[in-house]
Design an enzyme around this catalytic site. Sequence first.
Site, PDB file in Angstrom:
ATOM      1  N   ASN A  58     -27.881 136.295  -4.520  1.00 21.67           N
ATOM      2  CA  ASN A  58     -28.741 135.642  -4.692  1.00 21.67           C
ATOM      3  C   ASN A  58     -29.363 136.030  -5.610  1.00 21.67           C
ATOM      4  OD1 ASN A  58     -29.416 135.639  -1.371  1.00 21.67           O
ATOM      5  ND2 ASN A  58     -28.413 134.218  -2.366  1.00 21.67           N
TER       6      ASN A  58
ATOM      7  N   ASP B 273     -29.003 129.222   6.043  1.00 28.92           N
ATOM      8  CA  ASP B 273     -28.851 128.635   4.633  1.00 28.92           C
ATOM      9  C   ASP B 273     -29.419 127.045   4.829  1.00 28.92           C
ATOM     10  OD1 ASP B 273     -27.748 127.969   2.558  1.00 28.92           O
ATOM     11  OD2 ASP B 273     -25.479 127.912   3.827  1.00 28.92           O
TER      12      ASP B 273
HETATM   13  C1  FPP Z   1     -30.072 129.954   1.722  1.00 25.96           C
HETATM   14  O1  FPP Z   1     -30.766 129.021   1.301  1.00 25.96           O
HETATM   15  C2  FPP Z   1     -31.487 130.640   1.786  1.00 25.96           C
HETATM   16  C3  FPP Z   1     -32.076 132.093   1.282  1.00 25.96           C
HETATM   17  C4  FPP Z   1     -30.957 132.034  -0.287  1.00 25.96           C
HETATM   18  C5  FPP Z   1     -33.353 133.202   1.580  1.00 25.96           C
HETATM   19  C6  FPP Z   1     -33.571 133.311   2.461  1.00 25.96           C
HETATM   20  C7  FPP Z   1     -35.064 132.878   2.597  1.00 25.96           C
HETATM   21  C8  FPP Z   1     -36.375 132.658   4.075  1.00 25.96           C
HETATM   22  C9  FPP Z   1     -35.683 131.819   4.784  1.00 25.96           C
HETATM   23  C10 FPP Z   1     -38.031 133.325   3.608  1.00 25.96           C
HETATM   24  C11 FPP Z   1     -37.244 134.610   3.640  1.00 25.96           C
HETATM   25  C12 FPP Z   1     -38.620 135.127   4.354  1.00 25.96           C
HETATM   26  C13 FPP Z   1     -38.791 135.437   5.644  1.00 25.96           C
HETATM   27  C14 FPP Z   1     -40.002 136.151   5.886  1.00 25.96           C
HETATM   28  C15 FPP Z   1     -38.165 135.397   6.249  1.00 25.96           C
HETATM   29  P1  FPP Z   1     -30.778 128.073  -0.238  1.00 25.96           P
HETATM   30  O2  FPP Z   1     -31.270 128.567  -0.903  1.00 25.96           O
HETATM   31  O3  FPP Z   1     -29.340 128.854  -0.958  1.00 25.96           O
HETATM   32  O4  FPP Z   1     -29.992 126.726   0.088  1.00 25.96           O
HETATM   33  P2  FPP Z   1     -29.426 125.757  -0.379  1.00 25.96           P
HETATM   34  O5  FPP Z   1     -27.653 125.674   0.032  1.00 25.96           O
HETATM   35  O6  FPP Z   1     -29.832 124.626   0.119  1.00 25.96           O
HETATM   36  O7  FPP Z   1     -29.739 125.586  -1.731  1.00 25.96           O
END
Ligand code: FPP
Length: 245
Positions: free
Chosen positions: A72, A24
């Site tokens: 998501n 996250d």
């Molecule tokens: C949460 O942070 C992250 C996600 C919902 C997506 C996670 C995806 C990746 C790390 C890329 C995946 C690729 C691979 C190869 C594993 P957020 O977007 O909710 O962050 P925020 O809370 O700061 O908005």
Amino acid sequence: MAIFKNNITHPEPVVPQHIAIIMDGNGRWAKRRGLPRTAGHKKGANNFRTIADYMNKIGVKYMTFYAFSTENWKRSKEEIEIIMDLFKDYLEEALDRFEETDMRMVFIGDRSVLKPELVALMDKIEAVSKDHKGAVVNMAINYGGRQEITAACKRIAQKVKDGVLDPDEIDEDLISANIFTAGQPDPDLIIRPSGEFRLSNFLIWQSAYSEFWFDNVMWPEFSTKDLDRAIRDYSNRQRRFGGVK
Ligand code: FPP
């Protein structure tokens, strides 16, 4: 001999058998730098590679990464597409290099709504790495704990309806055997960076006795040192599983 908080000493950090991570904070990491959210996901995907390799090196046997939840899909089409492209890039790269790694990839979550080319890659990676002897890497894509338990209930109910299962035979082991992580140990340690203190529908059945580590660092910057710190703290805990020690 290392000294931990409370001045308790522990000879060697105990490496958890199964570590699960909620990746996250990608969006906030990017926003703070004036970058688009997608830049955070790119950096987050690279950090996944670093942390997974490190955990394999230090002897973690099972790892689970929360990459995309059933919730998501509420994000913009553009953001979802970038995340799906990052999965695809990673899977293609992993397929090219599968002989260089001993890790076994498993995908958990409902893949029925994912793009067929992504599902084909997922199936292929699972097949080519199935005999690998290194760490098992569970990648949670379109995963939700409630969805997982609901699907298990349906499967079990169907067996009862078909007359092949008696309701008295339904126990915790049977439910564990009907979820995505069947046959794997439950997570010992669940890590969530980014300063949020919740589970967000992640491994809700499996986490009944997990230990937790929350960190303020955003996922793109969560380093191997931060992981070491979590493991040292974990090493110092007394797990009682409801009993007395
Ligand atoms: C949460 O942070 C992250 C996600 C919902 C997506 C996670 C995806 C990746 C790390 C890329 C995946 C690729 C691979 C190869 C594993 P957020 O977007 O909710 O962050 P925020 O809370 O700061 O908005």
